[in-house]
Design a protein around this motif. Structure first.
Motif, PDB file in Angstrom:
ATOM      1  N   GLU A  80       0.857  -1.175   0.000  1.00 59.93           N
ATOM      2  CA  GLU A  80       0.000   0.000   0.000  1.00 59.93           C
ATOM      3  C   GLU A  80       0.898   1.232   0.000  1.00 59.93           C
ATOM      4  O   GLU A  80       2.076   1.161   0.340  1.00 59.93           O
ATOM      5  CB  GLU A  80      -0.855   0.017   1.268  1.00 59.93           C
ATOM      6  N   TYR A  81       0.340   2.367  -0.368  1.00 57.41           N
ATOM      7  CA  TYR A  81       1.045   3.642  -0.294  1.00 57.41           C
ATOM      8  C   TYR A  81       1.301   3.940   1.177  1.00 57.41           C
ATOM      9  O   TYR A  81       0.379   3.953   1.988  1.00 57.41           O
ATOM     10  CB  TYR A  81       0.176   4.730  -0.932  1.00 57.41           C
ATOM     11  N   MET A  82       2.566   4.125   1.547  1.00 57.43           N
ATOM     12  CA  MET A  82       2.927   4.322   2.952  1.00 57.43           C
ATOM     13  C   MET A  82       2.845   5.796   3.336  1.00 57.43           C
ATOM     14  O   MET A  82       2.887   6.676   2.481  1.00 57.43           O
ATOM     15  CB  MET A  82       4.330   3.787   3.203  1.00 57.43           C
ATOM     16  N   ASP A  83       2.738   6.052   4.615  1.00 54.71           N
ATOM     17  CA  ASP A  83       2.629   7.420   5.123  1.00 54.71           C
ATOM     18  C   ASP A  83       3.795   8.302   4.698  1.00 54.71           C
ATOM     19  O   ASP A  83       3.636   9.511   4.549  1.00 54.71           O
ATOM     20  CB  ASP A  83       2.523   7.424   6.655  1.00 54.71           C
ATOM     21  N   ASP A  84       4.967   7.703   4.500  1.00 57.41           N
ATOM     22  CA  ASP A  84       6.138   8.492   4.105  1.00 57.41           C
ATOM     23  C   ASP A  84       6.226   8.680   2.590  1.00 57.41           C
ATOM     24  O   ASP A  84       7.213   9.186   2.070  1.00 57.41           O
ATOM     25  CB  ASP A  84       7.433   7.860   4.639  1.00 57.41           C
ATOM     26  N   GLY A  85       5.192   8.253   1.847  1.00 57.29           N
ATOM     27  CA  GLY A  85       5.149   8.449   0.408  1.00 57.29           C
ATOM     28  C   GLY A  85       5.836   7.362  -0.400  1.00 57.29           C
ATOM     29  O   GLY A  85       5.932   7.463  -1.622  1.00 57.29           O
ATOM     30  N   PHE A 107      -1.858   2.281  -8.214  1.00 57.61           N
ATOM     31  CA  PHE A 107      -2.569   1.139  -7.638  1.00 57.61           C
ATOM     32  C   PHE A 107      -2.355   1.040  -6.130  1.00 57.61           C
ATOM     33  O   PHE A 107      -3.239   0.591  -5.400  1.00 57.61           O
ATOM     34  CB  PHE A 107      -2.152  -0.169  -8.301  1.00 57.61           C
ATOM     35  N   SER A 108      -1.185   1.458  -5.659  1.00 60.39           N
ATOM     36  CA  SER A 108      -0.896   1.377  -4.218  1.00 60.39           C
ATOM     37  C   SER A 108      -1.830   2.273  -3.412  1.00 60.39           C
ATOM     38  O   SER A 108      -2.102   1.996  -2.248  1.00 60.39           O
ATOM     39  CB  SER A 108       0.559   1.747  -3.942  1.00 60.39           C
ATOM     40  N   LYS A 109      -2.335   3.319  -4.031  1.00 60.66           N
ATOM     41  CA  LYS A 109      -3.255   4.243  -3.348  1.00 60.66           C
ATOM     42  C   LYS A 109      -4.687   3.726  -3.366  1.00 60.66           C
ATOM     43  O   LYS A 109      -5.512   4.171  -2.572  1.00 60.66           O
ATOM     44  CB  LYS A 109      -3.197   5.617  -4.012  1.00 60.66           C
TER      45      LYS A 109
END
Length: 90
Positions: free
Chosen positions: A18-23, A78-80
């Protein structure tokens, strides 16, 4: 969570986080090997930082990195959206 992204013609699997908090997005390449079990490579987008390689020679690494570079925009999108299946509406 890791999402399936692509299976290459040599049966290598590419997955992404997944899209991580740190981008960042973790991209993982794995291929079964009779002798070693599995060869793998971990790369983080958008920097293309490789942090873990086991069993792949330089030529193989470059081949997989070319696939990742050419599809990075899709992987990031897609990660978002929870992976390809959620993003595509399947």
């Amino acid at each position: 969570m890791m999402y399936p992204f692509m299976t290459l013609d040599n049966e290598a699997e590419i997955t992404h986080s997944e899209y991580m908090d740190d981008g960042r997005v973790k991209v993982y390449v794995e291929k079964a090997d009779e002798k070693d079990g599995f060869h793998h490579l971990t790369c983080y987008l958008p920097s293309y930082e490789i942090t873990d390689v086991y069993g792949f020679d330089k030529e193989e690494q470059e081949k997989y990195m070319e696939v990742i570079r050419s599809t990075a925009h899709l992987i990031m999108e897609f990660s978002k959206d929870g992976g390809f299946e959620n993003a595509s509406g399947f």
